[in-house]
Write a protein that holds these residues in place. Structure first.
Motif, PDB file in Angstrom:
ATOM      1  N   UNK A   4      -3.652 -31.614  14.289  1.00 60.74           N
ATOM      2  CA  UNK A   4      -4.397 -32.692  13.660  1.00 60.74           C
ATOM      3  C   UNK A   4      -3.453 -33.823  13.258  1.00 60.74           C
ATOM      4  N   UNK A   5      -2.294 -33.445  12.699  1.00 63.14           N
ATOM      5  CA  UNK A   5      -1.294 -34.434  12.288  1.00 63.14           C
ATOM      6  C   UNK A   5      -0.026 -34.238  13.105  1.00 63.14           C
ATOM      7  N   UNK A   6       0.662 -35.352  13.401  1.00 63.00           N
ATOM      8  CA  UNK A   6       1.970 -35.235  14.058  1.00 63.00           C
ATOM      9  C   UNK A   6       2.992 -34.548  13.157  1.00 63.00           C
ATOM     10  N   UNK A   7       2.731 -34.531  11.868  1.00 61.50           N
ATOM     11  CA  UNK A   7       3.693 -33.957  10.918  1.00 61.50           C
ATOM     12  C   UNK A   7       3.381 -32.484  10.663  1.00 61.50           C
ATOM     13  N   UNK A  56      -4.867 -35.955  15.948  1.00 57.40           N
ATOM     14  CA  UNK A  56      -4.062 -37.144  16.228  1.00 57.40           C
ATOM     15  C   UNK A  56      -2.887 -36.831  17.143  1.00 57.40           C
ATOM     16  N   UNK A  57      -2.351 -35.620  17.045  1.00 56.25           N
ATOM     17  CA  UNK A  57      -1.099 -35.326  17.736  1.00 56.25           C
ATOM     18  C   UNK A  57      -1.335 -34.823  19.150  1.00 56.25           C
ATOM     19  N   UNK A  58      -0.596 -35.425  20.098  1.00 54.89           N
ATOM     20  CA  UNK A  58      -0.765 -35.025  21.497  1.00 54.89           C
ATOM     21  C   UNK A  58      -0.149 -33.648  21.777  1.00 54.89           C
ATOM     22  N   UNK A  59       0.399 -33.021  20.752  1.00 52.01           N
ATOM     23  CA  UNK A  59       0.843 -31.629  20.922  1.00 52.01           C
ATOM     24  C   UNK A  59      -0.224 -30.646  20.446  1.00 52.01           C
ATOM     25  N   UNK A  60      -1.380 -31.152  20.055  1.00 50.32           N
ATOM     26  CA  UNK A  60      -2.504 -30.270  19.750  1.00 50.32           C
ATOM     27  C   UNK A  60      -2.790 -30.058  18.278  1.00 50.32           C
ATOM     28  N   UNK A  95       2.983 -48.624  12.307  1.00 46.48           N
ATOM     29  CA  UNK A  95       1.648 -48.392  11.765  1.00 46.48           C
ATOM     30  C   UNK A  95       1.484 -46.908  11.457  1.00 46.48           C
ATOM     31  N   UNK A  96       1.175 -46.613  10.216  1.00 44.04           N
ATOM     32  CA  UNK A  96       0.917 -45.244   9.783  1.00 44.04           C
ATOM     33  C   UNK A  96      -0.591 -45.048   9.789  1.00 44.04           C
ATOM     34  N   UNK A 143      -1.552 -37.683   6.176  1.00 38.23           N
ATOM     35  CA  UNK A 143      -0.865 -38.598   7.086  1.00 38.23           C
ATOM     36  C   UNK A 143      -0.942 -38.012   8.487  1.00 38.23           C
ATOM     37  N   UNK A 144      -1.487 -38.775   9.429  1.00 37.01           N
ATOM     38  CA  UNK A 144      -1.762 -38.242  10.766  1.00 37.01           C
ATOM     39  C   UNK A 144      -0.681 -38.584  11.782  1.00 37.01           C
ATOM     40  N   UNK A 145      -0.212 -39.800  11.807  1.00 38.44           N
ATOM     41  CA  UNK A 145       0.785 -40.196  12.795  1.00 38.44           C
ATOM     42  C   UNK A 145       1.391 -41.542  12.445  1.00 38.44           C
TER      43      UNK A 145
END
Ligand SMILES: N=c1c2ncn([C@@H]3O[C@H](COP(=O)(O)OP(=O)(O)OP(=O)(O)O)[C@@H](O)[C@H]3O)c2ncn1[C@@H]1O[C@H](COP(=O)(O)O)[C@@H](O)[C@H]1O
Ligand SMILES: [Mg+2]
Ligand SMILES: [Zn+2]
Length: 144
Positions: A104-107, A98-102, A23-24, A33-35
């Protein structure tokens, strides 16, 4: 309210051998694109029922409401399925990042010309505080 009937499209989804579908998640307003994470049927049903994105974590081996720890929920605007029904796209309003590293996007990293990864995103929250700062502080080493 009686439980809703199983949505018909769930039978169309091409679940993989583990019963999961990738799921994107995309920002409904900006298209960013968030995660990407995995959903099982239960996650997809809960996403539909609650309007908040739910996933299945393979590493944690359990269902997961995005934001259950951080509060960074994803309010679903629409759910799309690709041509051969083996990828789900969720358009959502992202609270926080979205990203647990802080981020907004994992990308938040890009492949640079020299082959290294460079950080191109700006942190939007303090991941250490959000994910590890919720409980009581550890006792001081020399307390007592
Ligand atoms: N919050 C996240 C989170 N947000 C986005 N993602 C992305 O979602 C992907 C899948 O998450 P998992 O690793 O849990 O799932 P997985 O099935 O093991 O997937 P793989 O990493 O093995 O491909 C990750 O690879 C990240 O790209 C996250 N992955 C994990 N978490 C953890 O989820 C927990 C709850 O966080 P919140 O939902 O924000 O409250 C915390 O422990 C976080 O560390
Ligand atoms: Mg993982
Ligand atoms: Zn991430």
């Amino acid at each position: 309210m009686p439980p809703a009937a199983t949505p018909a499209f769930l039978r169309t989804i091409a679940w993989n051998a583990d019963g999961l579908v990738p799921a994107i998640v995309q920002d409904a307003a900006t298209g960013e694109v968030l995660m990407m994470a995995w959903m099982d049927e239960s996650a997809l049903v809960k996403t539909l029922e609650t309007g908040l994105a739910h996933f299945y974590s393979r590493s944690r081996r359990r269902g997961w409401l995005k934001g259950e720890t951080s509060g960074h929920v994803q309010e679903v605007e629409s759910i799309h399925v690709d041509c051969d029904a083996d990828v789900v796209l969720v358009k959502a309003r992202q609270v926080g990042g979205a990203c647990h590293e802080g981020y907004r996007s994992c990308f938040f990293r890009r492949v640079a010309a020299d082959g290294r990864l460079e950080v191109v995103g700006e942190p939007v929250f303090d991941a250490e505080a959000v994910y590890h700062g919720g409980g009581d502080p550890p006792p001081a080493p020399d307390a007592g």
